[in-house]
Design a protein around this motif. Structure first.
Motif, PDB file in Angstrom:
ATOM      1  N   LYS A 290      -4.996  -6.530 -12.585  1.00 50.77           N
ATOM      2  CA  LYS A 290      -4.610  -5.339 -11.825  1.00 50.77           C
ATOM      3  C   LYS A 290      -4.306  -5.671 -10.360  1.00 50.77           C
ATOM      4  O   LYS A 290      -3.495  -4.998  -9.723  1.00 50.77           O
ATOM      5  N   PHE A 294      -0.720  -4.060 -10.357  1.00 48.38           N
ATOM      6  CA  PHE A 294      -1.421  -2.835 -10.746  1.00 48.38           C
ATOM      7  C   PHE A 294      -0.508  -1.832 -11.421  1.00 48.38           C
ATOM      8  O   PHE A 294      -0.887  -1.181 -12.397  1.00 48.38           O
ATOM      9  N   ASP A 295       0.716  -1.676 -10.919  1.00 49.81           N
ATOM     10  CA  ASP A 295       1.602  -0.637 -11.435  1.00 49.81           C
ATOM     11  C   ASP A 295       2.485  -1.091 -12.593  1.00 49.81           C
ATOM     12  O   ASP A 295       3.239  -0.287 -13.134  1.00 49.81           O
ATOM     13  N   GLU A 296       2.411  -2.375 -12.968  1.00 52.56           N
ATOM     14  CA  GLU A 296       3.293  -2.876 -14.023  1.00 52.56           C
ATOM     15  C   GLU A 296       2.543  -3.459 -15.219  1.00 52.56           C
ATOM     16  O   GLU A 296       3.169  -3.864 -16.195  1.00 52.56           O
ATOM     17  N   HIS A 313      -3.499   2.716 -16.922  1.00 53.91           N
ATOM     18  CA  HIS A 313      -4.095   3.609 -15.925  1.00 53.91           C
ATOM     19  C   HIS A 313      -4.692   4.802 -16.643  1.00 53.91           C
ATOM     20  O   HIS A 313      -4.453   5.012 -17.844  1.00 53.91           O
ATOM     21  N   ARG A 326       3.206   7.641 -10.597  1.00 47.87           N
ATOM     22  CA  ARG A 326       4.143   6.530 -10.719  1.00 47.87           C
ATOM     23  C   ARG A 326       4.360   6.200 -12.191  1.00 47.87           C
ATOM     24  O   ARG A 326       3.396   6.025 -12.935  1.00 47.87           O
ATOM     25  N   ASP A 328       5.751   3.430 -13.515  1.00 42.17           N
ATOM     26  CA  ASP A 328       6.032   2.013 -13.777  1.00 42.17           C
ATOM     27  C   ASP A 328       5.315   1.466 -15.007  1.00 42.17           C
ATOM     28  O   ASP A 328       5.923   0.810 -15.857  1.00 42.17           O
ATOM     29  N   SER A 329       3.996   1.701 -15.102  1.00 43.00           N
ATOM     30  CA  SER A 329       3.223   1.121 -16.199  1.00 43.00           C
ATOM     31  C   SER A 329       3.625   1.735 -17.540  1.00 43.00           C
ATOM     32  O   SER A 329       3.729   1.029 -18.550  1.00 43.00           O
TER      33      SER A 329
END
Length: 350
Positions: A290, A294-296, A313, A326, A328-329
């Motif tokens: 992370k 963290f966002d991918e 998340h 967001r 992204d993930s």
């Protein structure tokens, strides 16, 4: 029951669940569709259409994202390029962002059940799951520790075969598998065994070959104690439990090495030596994963007879309905599920 291969006639769609409707799952799926339009892989969303319409209005996306209800995955051909295919749930769900409604739990579980069944029956290629609120489900009698364990039991019941699920956190710079997951840190050395490490690595190696297209994956196995135990000077587990597991894996032809000190195996040069890090406990795996992306980062469940990915998340109920979530993930989870399905079916992804 055996898992049926996907039926002919082109790529099978992904089955997407929104998770807890009071969280950001609905927001993110709407946002992804609004941004990507027709560029998404074929997919359908299992949800209450009225709930999703209400969320789209709240987010100002009602005119941008057009929902198209279908009755089965086979109806996807009737859905326009700019439309989002919705497979309605039997259980209705209220649109209450940030506020847990126990009445929504039945629909959340129904979506998981039906999505899993569609993949097992060959009508969908993979399942992408939105984040759930465990407390909300516990309040309606849900008795599994989480999503992963429920999916494993669901698949085991339908296939009649025992299943050992393995969590993979994978991002653009690092992939990690924790051997032990949601247990107190004090329990880790008590539950960590050579057999458990070997089983986890076998499943990881198998699914990397079958679904991630790596012919000979390189597994870097971490130690448990500081400096991987300093040959027994700082704890006995590294030499007594972990090293025998690595020796057994190597004897079986699996490209594994270790145990490695946890403080030196995650820098850029070290990461180039392996495809996946096998870690001994939850935070040893998730903190570096992370921190780097963290966002991918995407959560993948290995060891199942189906492909399952999920954003890494939670429900983020505090920002649900605000338009600040967001995507992204979740978008990465959709892309990875499509890639894994293509590899497993023998189609080389572009």
């Amino acid at each position: 029951m055996t898992v049926k291969p996907a039926m002919g006639g082109g790529p099978k769609p992904l089955a997407v669940t929104l998770g807890e409707p009071s969280g950001v799952g609905p927001d993110i799926v709407l946002d992804i569709k609004a941004r990507a339009g027709a560029d998404l892989p074929p997919l359908f969303v299992l949800c209450d259409p009225d709930m999703l319409v209400a969320r789209a209005r709240r987010l100002g996306l009602a005119e941008t994202v057009r929902l198209h209800p279908i009755t089965s995955p086979g109806d996807l051909a009737s859905v326009g390029a700019g439309e989002l295919a919705i497979l309605p749930l039997v259980n209705r769900q209220a649109e209450t962002p940030g506020v847990i409604d126990p009445a929504n739990g039945a629909g959340t579980v129904e979506a998981i059940d039906r999505a899993t069944a569609y993949v097992l029956e060959g009508e969908a290629s993979a399942i992408v799951t939105g984040p759930i609120d465990k407390k909300a489900l516990y309040d309606i009698g849900f008795r599994h520790p989480g999503h992963t364990e429920y999916l494993a039991d669901l698949c085991a019941t339908k296939t009649g075969a025992p299943i050992k699920p393995v969590m993979l956190l994978t991002g653009p710079e690092l992939s990690c598998v924790p051997v032990t997951i949601h247990i107190p840190l004090v329990e880790v050395p008590r539950q960590l065994t050579t057999a458990l490490i070997v089983e986890t690595c076998r499943i990881t190696d198998h699914d990397y070959r079958r679904r991630l297209g790596i012919a000979r994956p390189r597994l870097a196995v971490s130690g448990l104690n500081p400096h991987a135990g300093e040959k027994g000077a700082i704890g006995e587990e590294d030499e007594a439990v972990i090293r025998p597991a690595v020796d057994q894996l190597v004897a079986e032809g699996i490209d594994a090495f270790g145990p490695l000190p946890g403080d030196t195996m995650f820098h850029a040069e070290a990461r180039r030596r392996y495809d996946v890090a096998i870690c001994m406990y939850h935070d040893q795996a998730l903190i570096p994963a992370k921190t780097l992306a963290f966002d991918e980062t995407v959560n993948v469940t290995l060891g199942l007879p189906i492909i399952r990915t999920s954003p890494d998340h939670g429900t983020a109920a505090d920002i649900a309905g605000s338009g600040h979530a967001r995507p992204d993930s979740f978008r990465a989870a959709i892309a990875l599920a499509a890639k894994m399905a293509a590899i497993e079916s023998g189609v080389r992804p572009s």
